[in-house]
Design an enzyme around this catalytic site. Structure first.
Site, mmCIF file in Angstrom:
data_model
loop_
_atom_site.group_PDB
_atom_site.id
_atom_site.type_symbol
_atom_site.label_atom_id
_atom_site.label_comp_id
_atom_site.label_asym_id
_atom_site.label_seq_id
_atom_site.Cartn_x
_atom_site.Cartn_y
_atom_site.Cartn_z
ATOM 1 N N ARG A 18 0.829 -1.220 0.000
ATOM 2 C CA ARG A 18 0.000 0.000 0.000
ATOM 3 C C ARG A 18 0.859 1.264 0.000
ATOM 4 O O ARG A 18 0.592 2.206 -0.741
ATOM 5 C CB ARG A 18 -0.947 0.025 1.200
ATOM 6 C CG ARG A 18 -2.057 -0.999 1.139
ATOM 7 C CD ARG A 18 -2.885 -0.999 2.397
ATOM 8 N NE ARG A 18 -2.014 -1.273 3.539
ATOM 9 C CZ ARG A 18 -2.229 -0.853 4.784
ATOM 10 N NH1 ARG A 18 -3.293 -0.128 5.064
ATOM 11 N NH2 ARG A 18 -1.398 -1.157 5.753
ATOM 12 N N ASN A 36 -6.078 -2.612 2.096
ATOM 13 C CA ASN A 36 -6.041 -4.063 2.245
ATOM 14 C C ASN A 36 -7.468 -4.588 2.340
ATOM 15 O O ASN A 36 -8.342 -3.921 2.893
ATOM 16 C CB ASN A 36 -5.301 -4.461 3.526
ATOM 17 C CG ASN A 36 -3.795 -4.354 3.392
ATOM 18 O OD1 ASN A 36 -3.253 -4.325 2.300
ATOM 19 N ND2 ASN A 36 -3.112 -4.285 4.518
#
Length: 89
Positions: A18, A36
């Site tokens: 990320r 996520n």
């Protein structure tokens, strides 16, 4: 302006995917978000021009060094008003 939703699978959680995605998006001038998912995948919405998105999707297939990307599934997504690129929690 083009907007796409991406679902990235493989070893993509716990490897900085990320944060690396946000960094790459900022370098390319892409807006949107990344998060996520509970099933172990990473979801991202990326928005920019055709060339920006092409470069971003190519990067997503590799990800950061410790990731092992198995697949990147893309679908069209409505264009939205994003100010920048965020990590959702």
């Amino acid at each position: 302006m083009i907007c796409r939703r991406a679902l990235i699978s493989g070893r993509v959680q716990g490897v900085g995917y990320r944060y690396s995605t946000r960094r790459q998006a900022q370098l390319l001038g892409i807006v949107g978000w990344v998060q996520n998912l509970l099933d172990g995948r990473v979801e991202a919405v990326i928005q920019g021009d055709h060339d920006q998105l092409d470069l971003m999707v190519r990067w997503m297939h590799q990800g950061p060094l410790s990731a092992k990307v198995e697949a990147v599934a893309l679908e069209e997504h409505p264009v939205q008003e994003f100010a920048d690129f965020k990590i959702r929690r």
